[in-house]
Scaffold this motif. Structure first.
Motif, PDB file in Angstrom:
ATOM      1  N   VAL A  71     -14.971   0.935 -38.267  1.00  0.00           N
ATOM      2  CA  VAL A  71     -15.325   0.656 -37.126  1.00  0.00           C
ATOM      3  C   VAL A  71     -14.620   1.172 -36.722  1.00  0.00           C
ATOM      4  N   ARG A  72     -13.128   1.559 -36.886  1.00  0.00           N
ATOM      5  CA  ARG A  72     -12.545   3.120 -37.086  1.00  0.00           C
ATOM      6  C   ARG A  72     -13.081   3.841 -36.549  1.00  0.00           C
ATOM      7  N   GLN A  73     -13.960   4.203 -37.561  1.00  0.00           N
ATOM      8  CA  GLN A  73     -14.132   5.232 -37.951  1.00  0.00           C
ATOM      9  C   GLN A  73     -15.806   5.611 -36.717  1.00  0.00           C
ATOM     10  N   TYR A  74     -16.307   4.719 -36.575  1.00  0.00           N
ATOM     11  CA  TYR A  74     -17.294   4.231 -36.052  1.00  0.00           C
ATOM     12  C   TYR A  74     -17.412   2.947 -35.098  1.00  0.00           C
ATOM     13  N   PRO A  75     -16.537   3.467 -34.113  1.00  0.00           N
ATOM     14  CA  PRO A  75     -16.082   2.150 -32.689  1.00  0.00           C
ATOM     15  C   PRO A  75     -17.732   1.658 -32.326  1.00  0.00           C
ATOM     16  N   GLU A  76     -18.131   2.792 -32.004  1.00  0.00           N
ATOM     17  CA  GLU A  76     -19.983   2.140 -31.387  1.00  0.00           C
ATOM     18  C   GLU A  76     -21.011   0.508 -32.616  1.00  0.00           C
ATOM     19  N   PHE A  77     -19.984   0.480 -33.563  1.00  0.00           N
ATOM     20  CA  PHE A  77     -20.407  -0.659 -34.373  1.00  0.00           C
ATOM     21  C   PHE A  77     -20.228  -1.944 -33.331  1.00  0.00           C
ATOM     22  N   ILE A  78     -19.290  -1.913 -32.543  1.00  0.00           N
ATOM     23  CA  ILE A  78     -18.737  -2.836 -31.927  1.00  0.00           C
ATOM     24  C   ILE A  78     -20.007  -3.333 -30.860  1.00  0.00           C
ATOM     25  N   THR A  79     -20.142  -2.079 -30.263  1.00  0.00           N
ATOM     26  CA  THR A  79     -21.487  -2.033 -29.239  1.00  0.00           C
ATOM     27  C   THR A  79     -22.824  -2.818 -30.034  1.00  0.00           C
ATOM     28  N   PHE A  80     -22.676  -1.966 -31.003  1.00  0.00           N
ATOM     29  CA  PHE A  80     -23.889  -2.769 -32.040  1.00  0.00           C
ATOM     30  C   PHE A  80     -23.914  -3.604 -32.737  1.00  0.00           C
ATOM     31  N   LYS A  81     -23.405  -4.312 -32.951  1.00  0.00           N
ATOM     32  CA  LYS A  81     -23.210  -5.574 -33.059  1.00  0.00           C
ATOM     33  C   LYS A  81     -23.244  -6.559 -31.568  1.00  0.00           C
ATOM     34  N   GLU A  82     -22.784  -6.100 -30.655  1.00  0.00           N
ATOM     35  CA  GLU A  82     -23.387  -7.129 -29.297  1.00  0.00           C
ATOM     36  C   GLU A  82     -24.352  -6.716 -29.051  1.00  0.00           C
ATOM     37  N   ALA A  83     -25.248  -5.767 -29.666  1.00  0.00           N
ATOM     38  CA  ALA A  83     -27.107  -5.502 -29.469  1.00  0.00           C
ATOM     39  C   ALA A  83     -27.119  -6.011 -30.026  1.00  0.00           C
ATOM     40  N   LEU A  84     -26.799  -6.487 -31.145  1.00  0.00           N
ATOM     41  CA  LEU A  84     -27.993  -7.731 -32.062  1.00  0.00           C
ATOM     42  C   LEU A  84     -27.524  -9.303 -32.007  1.00  0.00           C
ATOM     43  N   LYS A  85     -27.062  -9.407 -30.930  1.00  0.00           N
ATOM     44  CA  LYS A  85     -26.897 -11.170 -30.197  1.00  0.00           C
ATOM     45  C   LYS A  85     -28.601 -10.988 -29.152  1.00  0.00           C
ATOM     46  N   TYR A  86     -28.807  -9.922 -29.145  1.00  0.00           N
ATOM     47  CA  TYR A  86     -30.238  -9.494 -27.775  1.00  0.00           C
ATOM     48  C   TYR A  86     -31.301  -9.310 -29.162  1.00  0.00           C
ATOM     49  N   SER A  87     -31.241  -8.902 -30.305  1.00  0.00           N
ATOM     50  CA  SER A  87     -32.237  -7.973 -31.112  1.00  0.00           C
ATOM     51  C   SER A  87     -33.441  -8.858 -30.869  1.00  0.00           C
ATOM     52  N   ASN A  88     -34.210  -9.120 -30.888  1.00  0.00           N
ATOM     53  CA  ASN A  88     -35.698 -10.266 -30.932  1.00  0.00           C
ATOM     54  C   ASN A  88     -36.291  -9.745 -31.821  1.00  0.00           C
ATOM     55  N   PRO A  89     -36.950 -10.503 -33.084  1.00  0.00           N
ATOM     56  CA  PRO A  89     -37.675  -9.954 -34.195  1.00  0.00           C
ATOM     57  C   PRO A  89     -39.126 -10.481 -33.265  1.00  0.00           C
ATOM     58  N   ASP A  90     -39.333 -11.076 -32.395  1.00  0.00           N
ATOM     59  CA  ASP A  90     -40.500 -11.341 -32.199  1.00  0.00           C
ATOM     60  C   ASP A  90     -41.025  -9.992 -30.560  1.00  0.00           C
ATOM     61  N   TRP A  91     -40.160  -8.519 -30.980  1.00  0.00           N
ATOM     62  CA  TRP A  91     -39.834  -7.638 -29.943  1.00  0.00           C
ATOM     63  C   TRP A  91     -42.288  -7.061 -29.978  1.00  0.00           C
ATOM     64  N   ARG A  92     -42.297  -6.859 -31.304  1.00  0.00           N
ATOM     65  CA  ARG A  92     -44.162  -6.943 -30.928  1.00  0.00           C
ATOM     66  C   ARG A  92     -44.610  -7.858 -32.493  1.00  0.00           C
ATOM     67  N   PRO A  93     -45.960  -7.314 -31.629  1.00  0.00           N
ATOM     68  CA  PRO A  93     -46.663  -8.631 -32.476  1.00  0.00           C
ATOM     69  C   PRO A  93     -47.120  -8.162 -33.961  1.00  0.00           C
ATOM     70  N   ILE A  94     -46.142  -8.432 -35.752  1.00  0.00           N
ATOM     71  CA  ILE A  94     -46.594  -7.964 -36.382  1.00  0.00           C
ATOM     72  C   ILE A  94     -47.476  -8.516 -37.561  1.00  0.00           C
TER      73      ILE A  94
END
Length: 443
Positions: free
Chosen positions: A372-395
């Motif tokens: 996380v120190r090397q890649y601070p964007e991981f903080i945003t990525f972790k937050e984005a995963l809270k809204y990540s939708n496995p039903d985003w498209r019909p597989i």
């Protein structure tokens, strides 16, 4: 039972504490297969560029050799279908795009993982499948259940995520500071910003995919979900041409109108390159880009990029997708292929591939203090995963056909000005319904 609960319970059955191994048995896990060669079908993709840097360690540790067959995505699927249809094909382990999982299972081309995971001679008791990001495991790994591609009764694990992704917004902080721009938090601000950036800076506002077929559909779906739309309703009736569908396509038309030159022909690679070469001020797509942004050998914008959540529409939603690994049904060295799959997706190798420029698949990697120190964007990525939708498209098994042969054609026609957004989507209703009926859906 909630989906995440199901994933957790599934994880407990396949990698539970009921699989203790002694150190001697752990060592013999590899020694039995030393000298075998795993033939591995992989794509040309940034995550697999990173994987190639750590792959020699597997052979040094295990004595199992690996031969990779690396192809572009479209060619890779053609070759996989050809090889997996034989009595014994060339591939032991294969990478697949999330959209192919249902089709491969329907055609009986890949193996369920439970027999491997429940085999104490193969399974690593320290593997900890619960640590894999649950939405990635469900989205990329499970087939079955009531909808055919999500968790639920009857769902089985057929693959493990490797090169999984969600969507985030990357933006040029130097350009935003220069013009006093505010990072868009919602789609109203996002839409307004496109023209402002184009006029003020003279470069593309947003890098995006636009190429006919899967690429254009992916770009449209990125906006469809947060704007409240979906491809089908709960009864598999078409709803992609409703108000949300049209709004998402009109937004994408504006992205193309204000984007970098040639955007209507961009696939993911071209979109990535446009942002990395400074031809666009924003990028909204896969987290897989992160490993490239700060690499001066591949990026002209190193040190100039910040990250934010996917802007909110009527709801907050980010995509879930990317790549996974599966064992071919007709594999010659299936057990050795599983050992490679298990090694690549272990805690230690997830961190190793991330350090090499890949995308993390485990919660422990996203939470690692040094990373996380090397890649601070991981903080945003972790937050984005809270809204990540496995039903985003019909597989569903016929999604790739719908994606490429129907939606991918019509959406491209809207992006190239041949049709209005409304006409393009309305004209797709009949062909998509025909594909669904031919697949057995009562619509």
């Amino acid at each position: 039972m909630k989906r995440r609960d199901f994933v957790t319970k599934t994880s407990a059955t396949v990698f539970g504490a009921s699989l203790p191994l002694s150190g001697i048995r752990a060592q013999s896990r590899y020694s039995r297969y030393a000298g075998q060669t795993v033939t591995f079908s992989v794509p040309a993709h940034p995550h697999y560029d990173a994987m190639m840097k750590i792959l020699p360690d597997f052979t040094r540790e295990t004595g199992i050799k690996v031969e990779t067959d690396r192809l572009a995505m479209g060619r890779m699927k053609e070759k996989q279908l050809l090889e997996m249809a034989k009595p014994q094909g060339d591939y032991d382990l294969g990478c697949y795009v999330v959209m192919w999982k249902g089709e491969y299972v329907a055609k009986n081309l890949i193996r369920p993982l439970d027999p491997f995971l429940q085999n104490p001679a193969l399974a690593d008791p320290a593997y900890d499948i619960k640590d894999i990001i649950p939405v990635y495991l469900e989205n990329l790994g499970l087939v079955g259940g009531p909808k055919g591609y999500l968790a639920g009764p009857g769902a089985k694990l057929y693959g493990l995520p490797y090169g999984a992704e969600t969507s985030v917004l990357a933006y040029r902080k130097d350009i935003f500071a220069k013009h006093g721009l505010k990072v868009p938090e919602n789609y109203a601000e996002f839409a307004q910003l496109l023209r402002v950036i184009k006029d003020k800076e003279g470069i593309g506002a947003l890098a995006s995919r636009g190429q006919a077929g899967h690429q254009a559909v992916h770009a449209w779906l990125l906006h469809l979900n947060p704007l409240g739309g979906s491809v089908f309703d709960d009864q598999w009736r078409v709803r992609f041409n409703d108000k949300a569908g049209v709004q998402a396509l009109k937004f994408l038309q504006e992205v193309v109108a204000t984007g970098p030159a040639g955007i209507a022909g961009y696939g993911q690679g071209e979109s990535n390159t446009a942002f990395l070469q400074g031809q666009a001020a924003m990028y909204l797509d896969s987290t897989s880009l992160a490993g490239l942004v700060n690499d001066p050998a591949k990026s002209r914008i190193a040190g100039k990029v910040s990250w934010a959540l996917h802007p909110m529409g009527t709801r907050r939603a980010s995509q879930s997708g990317g790549l996974g690994l599966a064992i071919a049904k007709n594999a010659k060295n299936a057990d050795a292929g599983f050992l490679l799959m298990q090694w690549l997706t272990s805690k230690a190798q997830d961190k190793a591939v991330t350090r090499a420029g890949g995308a993390p698949t485990r919660n422990s990697t996203l939470a690692d203090t040094d990373l996380v120190r090397q890649y601070p964007e991981f903080i945003t990525f972790k937050e984005a995963l809270k809204y990540s939708n496995p039903d985003w498209r019909p597989i569903i098994a016929v999604w790739d056909k719908i994606n490429v042969q129907a939606l991918g054609v019509g959406i491209s026609e809207a992006l190239t000005g041949k049709k209005t957004a409304e006409a393009a989507l309305n004209d797709l209703v009949a062909p998509v319904m025909q594909i669904m009926r031919e697949a057995g859906y009562k619509v």
